[in-house]
Design a protein around this motif. Structure first.
Motif, mmCIF file in Angstrom:
data_model
loop_
_atom_site.group_PDB
_atom_site.id
_atom_site.type_symbol
_atom_site.label_atom_id
_atom_site.label_comp_id
_atom_site.label_asym_id
_atom_site.label_seq_id
_atom_site.Cartn_x
_atom_site.Cartn_y
_atom_site.Cartn_z
ATOM 1 N N GLY A 126 32.574 12.619 3.150
ATOM 2 C CA GLY A 126 32.737 13.209 1.826
ATOM 3 C C GLY A 126 34.190 13.207 1.377
ATOM 4 O O GLY A 126 34.498 12.921 0.211
ATOM 5 N N LYS A 127 35.092 13.503 2.306
ATOM 6 C CA LYS A 127 36.527 13.482 1.977
ATOM 7 C C LYS A 127 36.979 12.061 1.658
ATOM 8 O O LYS A 127 37.766 11.840 0.725
ATOM 9 C CB LYS A 127 37.347 14.052 3.135
ATOM 10 C CG LYS A 127 37.191 15.553 3.265
ATOM 11 C CD LYS A 127 38.001 16.090 4.429
ATOM 12 C CE LYS A 127 37.810 17.596 4.550
ATOM 13 N NZ LYS A 127 38.605 18.162 5.656
ATOM 14 N N ASN A 128 36.488 11.083 2.425
ATOM 15 C CA ASN A 128 36.841 9.686 2.154
ATOM 16 C C ASN A 128 36.330 9.237 0.787
ATOM 17 O O ASN A 128 37.024 8.538 0.056
ATOM 18 C CB ASN A 128 36.301 8.768 3.250
ATOM 19 C CG ASN A 128 37.007 8.959 4.574
ATOM 20 O OD1 ASN A 128 38.107 9.490 4.637
ATOM 21 N ND2 ASN A 128 36.363 8.532 5.645
ATOM 22 N N VAL A 129 35.117 9.648 0.458
ATOM 23 C CA VAL A 129 34.541 9.320 -0.851
ATOM 24 C C VAL A 129 35.390 9.950 -1.957
ATOM 25 O O VAL A 129 35.683 9.312 -2.968
ATOM 26 C CB VAL A 129 33.068 9.776 -0.938
ATOM 27 C CG1 VAL A 129 32.540 9.712 -2.356
ATOM 28 C CG2 VAL A 129 32.193 8.931 -0.011
ATOM 29 N N MET A 130 35.816 11.199 -1.753
ATOM 30 C CA MET A 130 36.651 11.868 -2.762
ATOM 31 C C MET A 130 38.001 11.182 -2.912
ATOM 32 O O MET A 130 38.493 11.013 -4.022
ATOM 33 C CB MET A 130 36.849 13.340 -2.406
ATOM 34 C CG MET A 130 35.698 14.211 -2.826
ATOM 35 S SD MET A 130 35.343 14.142 -4.606
ATOM 36 C CE MET A 130 36.752 15.019 -5.259
ATOM 37 N N GLN A 131 38.608 10.753 -1.810
ATOM 38 C CA GLN A 131 39.888 10.040 -1.902
ATOM 39 C C GLN A 131 39.736 8.764 -2.725
ATOM 40 O O GLN A 131 40.570 8.456 -3.575
ATOM 41 C CB GLN A 131 40.423 9.708 -0.506
ATOM 42 C CG GLN A 131 40.929 10.916 0.229
ATOM 43 C CD GLN A 131 41.323 10.590 1.671
ATOM 44 O OE1 GLN A 131 40.943 9.555 2.220
ATOM 45 N NE2 GLN A 131 42.067 11.489 2.278
ATOM 46 N N ALA A 132 38.666 8.024 -2.488
ATOM 47 C CA ALA A 132 38.420 6.794 -3.240
ATOM 48 C C ALA A 132 38.172 7.106 -4.716
ATOM 49 O O ALA A 132 38.685 6.413 -5.597
ATOM 50 C CB ALA A 132 37.231 6.038 -2.651
ATOM 51 N N GLU A 133 37.403 8.154 -4.978
ATOM 52 C CA GLU A 133 37.100 8.514 -6.373
ATOM 53 C C GLU A 133 38.349 9.003 -7.102
ATOM 54 O O GLU A 133 38.566 8.668 -8.266
ATOM 55 C CB GLU A 133 35.996 9.580 -6.414
ATOM 56 C CG GLU A 133 35.550 9.958 -7.804
ATOM 57 C CD GLU A 133 34.865 8.844 -8.578
ATOM 58 O OE1 GLU A 133 34.547 9.066 -9.764
ATOM 59 O OE2 GLU A 133 34.633 7.740 -8.043
ATOM 60 N N ILE A 134 39.178 9.780 -6.437
ATOM 61 C CA ILE A 134 40.431 10.239 -7.050
ATOM 62 C C ILE A 134 41.321 9.041 -7.369
ATOM 63 O O ILE A 134 41.923 8.973 -8.448
ATOM 64 C CB ILE A 134 41.134 11.279 -6.146
ATOM 65 C CG1 ILE A 134 40.339 12.589 -6.172
ATOM 66 C CG2 ILE A 134 42.579 11.502 -6.582
ATOM 67 C CD1 ILE A 134 40.765 13.605 -5.116
ATOM 68 N N GLY A 135 41.389 8.074 -6.473
ATOM 69 C CA GLY A 135 42.152 6.848 -6.740
ATOM 70 C C GLY A 135 41.611 6.095 -7.940
ATOM 71 O O GLY A 135 42.381 5.613 -8.778
ATOM 72 N N ARG A 136 40.296 6.005 -8.025
ATOM 73 C CA ARG A 136 39.662 5.320 -9.173
ATOM 74 C C ARG A 136 39.991 6.041 -10.467
ATOM 75 O O ARG A 136 40.328 5.422 -11.481
ATOM 76 C CB ARG A 136 38.147 5.255 -8.973
ATOM 77 C CG ARG A 136 37.409 4.449 -10.039
ATOM 78 C CD ARG A 136 35.901 4.563 -9.872
ATOM 79 N NE ARG A 136 35.406 5.845 -10.309
ATOM 80 C CZ ARG A 136 35.148 6.170 -11.593
ATOM 81 N NH1 ARG A 136 35.361 5.301 -12.564
ATOM 82 N NH2 ARG A 136 34.687 7.360 -11.900
ATOM 83 N N LEU A 137 39.913 7.372 -10.445
ATOM 84 C CA LEU A 137 40.197 8.154 -11.646
ATOM 85 C C LEU A 137 41.664 8.072 -12.050
ATOM 86 O O LEU A 137 41.991 8.049 -13.244
ATOM 87 C CB LEU A 137 39.765 9.606 -11.457
ATOM 88 C CG LEU A 137 38.255 9.826 -11.363
ATOM 89 C CD1 LEU A 137 37.944 11.263 -10.967
ATOM 90 C CD2 LEU A 137 37.563 9.455 -12.661
ATOM 91 N N LYS A 138 42.561 8.005 -11.085
ATOM 92 C CA LYS A 138 43.993 7.836 -11.395
ATOM 93 C C LYS A 138 44.228 6.504 -12.100
ATOM 94 O O LYS A 138 44.975 6.433 -13.074
ATOM 95 C CB LYS A 138 44.831 7.905 -10.116
ATOM 96 C CG LYS A 138 45.033 9.294 -9.592
ATOM 97 C CD LYS A 138 45.892 9.250 -8.324
ATOM 98 C CE LYS A 138 46.161 10.623 -7.775
ATOM 99 N NZ LYS A 138 46.982 10.555 -6.539
ATOM 100 N N GLU A 139 43.583 5.453 -11.589
ATOM 101 C CA GLU A 139 43.711 4.147 -12.235
ATOM 102 C C GLU A 139 43.158 4.186 -13.653
ATOM 103 O O GLU A 139 43.781 3.680 -14.596
ATOM 104 C CB GLU A 139 42.969 3.076 -11.425
ATOM 105 C CG GLU A 139 43.013 1.700 -12.055
ATOM 106 C CD GLU A 139 42.153 0.682 -11.328
ATOM 107 O OE1 GLU A 139 41.653 -0.234 -12.007
ATOM 108 O OE2 GLU A 139 41.965 0.800 -10.106
#
Length: 97
Positions: free
Chosen positions: A71-84
């Motif tokens: 879940g934390k890994n998924v959130m890190q990826a999603e936060i990166g996507r949202l930053k982009e």
């Protein structure tokens, strides 16, 4: 990831029960997002089946949820996507005025 799923995972910086998650999401969004019990529990069940959260404990009818490493890994990826997404939106914002 849906906005609901994003905020549920974001609210799980510490283990919480369903009502606590609902209140935390309302606080995080300044009341804009109000999750109903059907929405939150359906999403929590799916996240549990997908391995993103686990049931931490079940005390007197209060099920406590905890985010997993996945879940934390998924959130890190999603936060990166949202930053982009945010960076790209800001760079072209003037084109839409």
């Amino acid at each position: 990831m849906s906005e609901t799923a994003f905020y549920i995972l974001l609210s799980l910086t510490e283990p919480s029960h369903g009502y606590g998650i609902i209140k935390r999401v309302e606080d995080l969004t300044n009341g804009r997002l109000k999750l109903g019990s059907g929405t939150i529990y359906g999403t929590l069940t799916k996240m549990q089946n997908d391995g993103m959260i686990i049931v931490f404990s079940d005390e007197k009818r209060k099920t406590i949820y905890e985010i997993t490493k996945l879940g934390k890994n998924v959130m890190q990826a999603e936060i990166g996507r949202l930053k982009e997404l945010h960076t790209n939106a800001l760079s072209l914002e003037e084109e839409f005025k």
